[in-house]
Write a protein that holds these residues in place. Sequence first.
Motif, PDB file in Angstrom:
ATOM      1  N   SER A  32       0.840  -1.204   0.000  1.00  0.00           N
ATOM      2  CA  SER A  32       0.000   0.000   0.000  1.00  0.00           C
ATOM      3  C   SER A  32       0.872   1.250   0.000  1.00  0.00           C
ATOM      4  CB  SER A  32      -0.865   0.022   1.263  1.00  0.00           C
ATOM      5  OG  SER A  32      -1.584  -1.168   1.373  1.00  0.00           O
ATOM      6  N   GLY A  33       0.266   2.370  -0.384  1.00  0.00           N
ATOM      7  CA  GLY A  33       0.977   3.644  -0.320  1.00  0.00           C
ATOM      8  C   GLY A  33       1.247   4.223  -1.693  1.00  0.00           C
ATOM      9  N   SER A  34       1.931   5.380  -1.693  1.00  0.00           N
ATOM     10  CA  SER A  34       2.130   6.115  -2.940  1.00  0.00           C
ATOM     11  C   SER A  34       3.177   5.464  -3.843  1.00  0.00           C
ATOM     12  CB  SER A  34       2.522   7.561  -2.624  1.00  0.00           C
ATOM     13  OG  SER A  34       3.693   7.581  -1.823  1.00  0.00           O
ATOM     14  N   THR A  35       4.147   4.740  -3.303  1.00  0.00           N
ATOM     15  CA  THR A  35       5.150   4.078  -4.144  1.00  0.00           C
ATOM     16  C   THR A  35       4.545   2.871  -4.845  1.00  0.00           C
ATOM     17  OG1 THR A  35       6.708   4.767  -2.426  1.00  0.00           O
ATOM     18  CG2 THR A  35       7.577   3.341  -4.161  1.00  0.00           C
ATOM     19  N   ASP A  88       6.219  -4.042  -1.609  1.00  0.00           N
ATOM     20  CA  ASP A  88       5.560  -3.025  -0.793  1.00  0.00           C
ATOM     21  C   ASP A  88       6.506  -1.843  -0.574  1.00  0.00           C
ATOM     22  OD1 ASP A  88       3.769  -1.732   0.869  1.00  0.00           O
ATOM     23  OD2 ASP A  88       3.552  -3.391   2.289  1.00  0.00           O
ATOM     24  N   GLY A  89       5.957  -0.713  -0.214  1.00  0.00           N
ATOM     25  CA  GLY A  89       6.743   0.457   0.149  1.00  0.00           C
ATOM     26  C   GLY A  89       7.146   0.393   1.613  1.00  0.00           C
ATOM     27  N   ASP A  91       8.268   3.265   5.192  1.00  0.00           N
ATOM     28  CA  ASP A  91       8.496   4.630   5.665  1.00  0.00           C
ATOM     29  C   ASP A  91       9.974   4.868   5.955  1.00  0.00           C
ATOM     30  OD1 ASP A  91       5.713   5.459   5.675  1.00  0.00           O
ATOM     31  OD2 ASP A  91       5.490   3.922   7.213  1.00  0.00           O
ATOM     32  N   LYS A 101       6.877   0.615   8.901  1.00  0.00           N
ATOM     33  CA  LYS A 101       5.752   0.718   7.974  1.00  0.00           C
ATOM     34  C   LYS A 101       4.500   1.093   8.765  1.00  0.00           C
ATOM     35  CE  LYS A 101       5.168  -2.302   4.758  1.00  0.00           C
ATOM     36  NZ  LYS A 101       4.753  -1.151   3.929  1.00  0.00           N
ATOM     37  N   GLY A 102       3.479   1.562   8.026  1.00  0.00           N
ATOM     38  CA  GLY A 102       2.242   1.916   8.705  1.00  0.00           C
ATOM     39  C   GLY A 102       1.953   3.402   8.704  1.00  0.00           C
ATOM     40  N   GLY A 103       2.777   4.171   7.953  1.00  0.00           N
ATOM     41  CA  GLY A 103       2.499   5.598   7.821  1.00  0.00           C
ATOM     42  C   GLY A 103       1.117   5.846   7.229  1.00  0.00           C
ATOM     43  N   GLY A 104       0.630   4.880   6.488  1.00  0.00           N
ATOM     44  CA  GLY A 104      -0.720   4.958   5.923  1.00  0.00           C
ATOM     45  C   GLY A 104      -1.698   4.037   6.657  1.00  0.00           C
ATOM     46  N   ALA A 105      -1.286   3.564   7.839  1.00  0.00           N
ATOM     47  CA  ALA A 105      -2.140   2.750   8.722  1.00  0.00           C
ATOM     48  C   ALA A 105      -2.487   1.371   8.150  1.00  0.00           C
ATOM     49  CB  ALA A 105      -3.421   3.509   9.087  1.00  0.00           C
ATOM     50  N   HIS A 107      -0.320  -1.393   8.014  1.00  0.00           N
ATOM     51  CA  HIS A 107       0.741  -2.386   8.287  1.00  0.00           C
ATOM     52  C   HIS A 107       0.246  -3.754   8.752  1.00  0.00           C
ATOM     53  CE1 HIS A 107       0.191  -0.103  12.012  1.00  0.00           C
ATOM     54  NE2 HIS A 107       0.510  -1.210  12.640  1.00  0.00           N
ATOM     55  N   GLU A 110      -0.506  -5.608   5.569  1.00  0.00           N
ATOM     56  CA  GLU A 110       0.775  -5.674   4.845  1.00  0.00           C
ATOM     57  C   GLU A 110       1.683  -6.749   5.429  1.00  0.00           C
ATOM     58  OE1 GLU A 110       1.323  -1.044   3.358  1.00  0.00           O
ATOM     59  OE2 GLU A 110       2.178  -1.667   5.254  1.00  0.00           O
ATOM     60  N   LYS A 128      13.958   7.415   2.449  1.00  0.00           N
ATOM     61  CA  LYS A 128      13.631   6.341   3.399  1.00  0.00           C
ATOM     62  C   LYS A 128      14.854   5.508   3.801  1.00  0.00           C
ATOM     63  CE  LYS A 128       9.310   7.212   2.015  1.00  0.00           C
ATOM     64  NZ  LYS A 128       8.494   6.208   1.394  1.00  0.00           N
TER      65      LYS A 128
HETATM   66  O1  LIG Z   1       0.665   2.027   5.876  1.00  0.00           O
HETATM   67  C1  LIG Z   1       1.265   2.307   4.857  1.00  0.00           C
HETATM   68  C2  LIG Z   1       2.363   1.527   4.301  1.00  0.00           C
HETATM   69  O2  LIG Z   1       3.167   0.864   5.231  1.00  0.00           O
HETATM   70  C3  LIG Z   1       3.188   2.210   3.219  1.00  0.00           C
HETATM   71  O3  LIG Z   1       3.805   1.193   2.491  1.00  0.00           O
HETATM   72  C4  LIG Z   1       4.251   3.155   3.759  1.00  0.00           C
HETATM   73  O4  LIG Z   1       3.644   4.132   4.582  1.00  0.00           O
HETATM   74  C5  LIG Z   1       5.019   3.861   2.622  1.00  0.00           C
HETATM   75  O5  LIG Z   1       4.143   4.637   1.876  1.00  0.00           O
HETATM   76  P1  LIG Z   1       4.630   5.608   0.715  1.00  0.00           P
HETATM   77  O6  LIG Z   1       5.099   4.753  -0.397  1.00  0.00           O
HETATM   78  O7  LIG Z   1       3.418   6.414   0.368  1.00  0.00           O
HETATM   79  O8  LIG Z   1       5.716   6.468   1.293  1.00  0.00           O
END
Ligand SMILES: O=C[C@H](O)[C@H](O)[C@H](O)COP(=O)(O)O
Length: 236
Positions: A32-35, A88-89, A91, A101-105, A107, A110, A128
């Motif tokens: 999950s996330g923007s990456t 996966d991406g 933080d 991980k879990g910046g987007g809640a 984890h 994931e 990162k």
């Molecule tokens: O809960 C969110 C996930 O662990 C994301 O993989 C993590 O926060 C990285 O997200 P992003 O690619 O947006 O930085």
Amino acid sequence: MSSLIEQAKQKAAYQAVDEHVLPTHRVIGVGSGSTVVHVVARLLQRDPELNAKTVFIPTSFQSRGLLLDGGLTVGDVEQYPDIDVTIDGADEVDAQLNAIKGGGAAHLQEKVVAEAAKKFVIVADYRKDSKVLGEQWLKGVPVEVVPFAWKAVLKKLQEQGSKDAKLRMAVAKAGPVVTDNGNFIIDAPFGLIHDPVKCLRDIKLITGVVEVGLFCNMAEVAYFGCEDGSVTIRTK
Ligand SMILES: O=C[C@H](O)[C@H](O)[C@H](O)COP(=O)(O)O
């Protein structure tokens, strides 16, 4: 967000997909996330016949939506407990490939999907990349908790040394962030985390904690998109 960061994310994601999603794979975990948006974009550039023979396991409402919007077949770990590879991406990632991980809640799901995979691959941009967790990601370790226990868990986290631990609040809703699993998130900063395994164990032993956003000894490889357009690959 600067296009430099977005380019770095894309380069890391594309290279990781190209090198780790093989034509023989039938079940692929998608974080999950923007990456991960770039991971899905690259998956959609594969031979459509190959994608049609593959099931994709999302890790959140967000990644499920990305996969469904792309016309891909989604499944879950109940149907597909053996995943070929999960990408996966993160933080923050340390020198040993431990990750926050879990910046987007997201984890909890994931971690389940990463653990079910034969191989877990992280994709991230240069911001990162750390030697020690806690160098760059200052918001703290995301801790998913059952709602009724949040205050008790918060107190324990403070006793464990995270005096600034706090409940994550929603932005466009009054009250706390509610995860895809109906729980709350506490962000618990511990400064530099030299022993992430101990930190993970200590937090996970608190009753009421569902999952901790520390992924220790899980990733086999991490791809970091760099500012100069190159990609750094770190293996265990
Ligand atoms: O809960 C969110 C996930 O662990 C994301 O993989 C993590 O926060 C990285 O997200 P992003 O690619 O947006 O930085």
